[in-house]
Scaffold this motif. Structure first.
Motif, PDB file in Angstrom:
ATOM      1  N   UNK A 117       0.818  -1.213   0.000  1.00 43.85           N
ATOM      2  CA  UNK A 117       0.000   0.000   0.000  1.00 43.85           C
ATOM      3  C   UNK A 117       0.859   1.274   0.000  1.00 43.85           C
ATOM      4  N   UNK A 118       0.255   2.361  -0.439  1.00 43.95           N
ATOM      5  CA  UNK A 118       0.955   3.645  -0.580  1.00 43.95           C
ATOM      6  C   UNK A 118       1.548   4.106   0.752  1.00 43.95           C
ATOM      7  N   UNK A 119       0.873   3.774   1.851  1.00 45.36           N
ATOM      8  CA  UNK A 119       1.327   4.234   3.163  1.00 45.36           C
ATOM      9  C   UNK A 119       2.560   3.494   3.663  1.00 45.36           C
ATOM     10  N   UNK A 120       2.929   2.414   3.004  1.00 48.96           N
ATOM     11  CA  UNK A 120       4.081   1.604   3.442  1.00 48.96           C
ATOM     12  C   UNK A 120       5.264   1.822   2.517  1.00 48.96           C
ATOM     13  N   UNK A 121       6.279   2.526   2.964  1.00 47.92           N
ATOM     14  CA  UNK A 121       7.467   2.717   2.117  1.00 47.92           C
ATOM     15  C   UNK A 121       8.233   1.396   1.946  1.00 47.92           C
TER      16      UNK A 121
END
Length: 502
Positions: A117-121
């Protein structure tokens, strides 16, 4: 080996803080694909990152490389061929969702695909996996230290070596066994976990390793069972083999096994020193028995095999392994025996009831054994001499019994190496003549004596005229410088022919 879970792609996907999700169902990917050990997590948006990748890693990408010039199917195929075990796609970075073409290509090549997901670098995913690797390494080191302490305590118990081998098996959660220098299984834990036929084959492999003097660990498979074998001792002083029913060992487990091998070597060295002292004592006691006086041996040992007994002498026999074999038989079956070394070989004394064990020993160790008639201890020296006489007549490995030796011929009993040497020297002129001329004076002499020195019948047997045979006998007598017209000369010649090697 109860330790934290090994870092795998499944373990990474189960981290709730990362929010990773498998795109296809697990049933749609190859069985076990999520449970392969995961070595590292790498990220790249190169069109072909494979030159910079190693096997057994997961690759993370945002898909910026996917354009008309890049075939997604070719891209995934290269990753699969390189040994990549999972592909993570960062959603909502370059495009929304995961391209259908990528989902299809991963399904075709059996590549697990998961959404990041976008929130997880990506760095968070890599850091989470590195932490799992560190936790695994710490757990393994802790396990190794705890196991080393448990093994040290086991070594202090009664029968410390057996206790140590059992503790090793428990800690590794595998079957463990100890084979002695003769290749016999002396201890196993759990005792009945491996079938008898598999243990028999394993014992044969152990004997081969010990015979060849191999020192390194050996891996082998027998009827679906995987084993690792580790020799105890060095070079020409291998003292046994530790066997583990396991396919491979990681570095921590191998270090534990190495410490057990060292402890086993020390324990067996101490046992060997005690055994050598006992054998030296038995050698001294053998001297008193050869004086036909068993009183000293009985006072020192407490008891001897019940009379009447058989005395056996083994040539070129390994005294240590032989003593170990008899001791093991004593502990398991209550067999009474006496064993001692001397210049003549290894002397064994057993009761008449245990005579069959001597055949078993000869077959087990591939040695020659001469066995006496049954005697009492007041005739021990005579029995020992009988065993030596029988041993001299035994050409290959096996058992020769004095009764069989003297029952065949007095000449057989007199056929010592010295007698053979003398006989061959006396026959040398005849044999040299036959080799030079192609004649067969030696054969004619044998046939003539076998027919009671009667020329007519011997000549018929040889297919020659009797005058021709008489000429041959006269020529042979001249070469041997003996008068074959007399009985003593003929008797001596017969003895020479029977004693000399053909």
């Amino acid at each position: 080996m109860a330790v934290t879970a090994q870092p795998t792609l499944r373990a990474l996907l189960q981290r709730r803080d990362l929010g990773l999700s498998l795109v296809p169902r697990e049933a749609d990917i190859p069985e076990g694909a999520l449970d392969r050990p995961l070595r590292w997590v790498h990220s790249s948006d190169l069109a072909d990152p494979t030159p910079f990748l190693s096997e057994d890693l997961a690759l993370l990408t945002t898909g910026t490389q996917f354009d008309e010039a890049v075939s997604i199917d070719t891209y995934v195929g290269r990753l699969a061929d390189r040994g990549v075990i999972g592909l993570g796609f960062g959603t909502e970075v370059h495009r929304s969702g995961i391209p259908d073409e990528l989902v299809e290509a991963c399904a075709v090549h059996g590549m697990p695909l998961f959404a990041v997901p976008y929130r997880t670098p990506f760095i968070a995913v890599a850091r989470a996996h590195s932490e799992a690797i560190a936790a695994q390494a710490y757990a393994r080191r802790s396990w190794a230290l705890d196991t080393q302490r448990a093994l040290a305590l086991a070594a202090l118990r009664p029968h410390g070596l057996d206790a140590t081998i059992a503790e090793l098996g428990r800690r590794l959660d595998v079957w463990s066994g100890m084979f002695d220098a003769a290749g016999a299984l002396t201890f196993a834990h759990p005792r009945d976990a491996i079938e008898a036929r598999v243990l028999h084959e394993l014992g044969s492999r152990v004997v081969e390793i010990l015979t060849r003097g191999l020192e390194a660990g050996q891996s082998l498979s027998i009827e679906g069972h995987s084993f690792m074998l580790f020799t105890v001792g060095r070079g020409g002083h291998l003292r046994g083999v530790i066997a583990l029913a396991i396919e491979t060992l990681d570095p921590e487990a191998r270090s534990v096994v190495t410490s057990v091998i060292a402890m086993a070597g020390l324990a067996m060295e101490q046992s060997e020193q005690l055994a050598r002292s006992r054998r030296r004592l038995h050698t001294q006691l053998l001297g008193s028995l050869l004086a036909d006086d068993p009183s000293l041996a009985r006072r020192v040992l407490g008891s001897l095999p019940p009379a009447p007994v058989l005395v056996a002498v083994a040539a070129d026999a390994p005294a240590g392994p032989l003593a170990d074999w008899w001791e093991r038989h004593r502990s398991e079956h209550g067999t009474s025996f006496f064993l001692a070394e001397s210049e003549d070989g290894v002397t064994m004394c057993v009761s008449v009831a245990d005579e069959g064990l001597l055949d078993e020993v000869a077959a087990r160790f591939g040695i020659r054994i001469g066995v006496s008639d049954s005697e009492g201890y007041d005739s021990f020296a005579r029995a020992h001499a009988q065993a030596l006489t029988a041993l001299r007549q035994q050409g290959s490995h096996g058992v020769a019994r004095y009764a069989d030796t003297v029952g065949s011929s007095i000449l057989t009993a007199l056929a010592t190496d010295e007698a053979r040497l003398v006989a061959e020297s006396r026959l040398a002129p005849v044999r040299e003549h036959d080799a030079r001329t192609g004649a067969d004076l030696e054969g004619s002499l044998r046939t003539w004596l076998e027919h009671d020195a009667k020329a007519e019948s011997a000549a018929n047997a040889l297919g020659v005229h009797r005058h021709t045979l008489r000429s041959r006998i006269a020529h042979a007598g001249a070469l041997l410088d003996i008068d074959l017209s007399t009985f003593p000369a003929r008797a001596e010649l017969w003895t020479i022919l029977q004693t000399a090697r053909d």
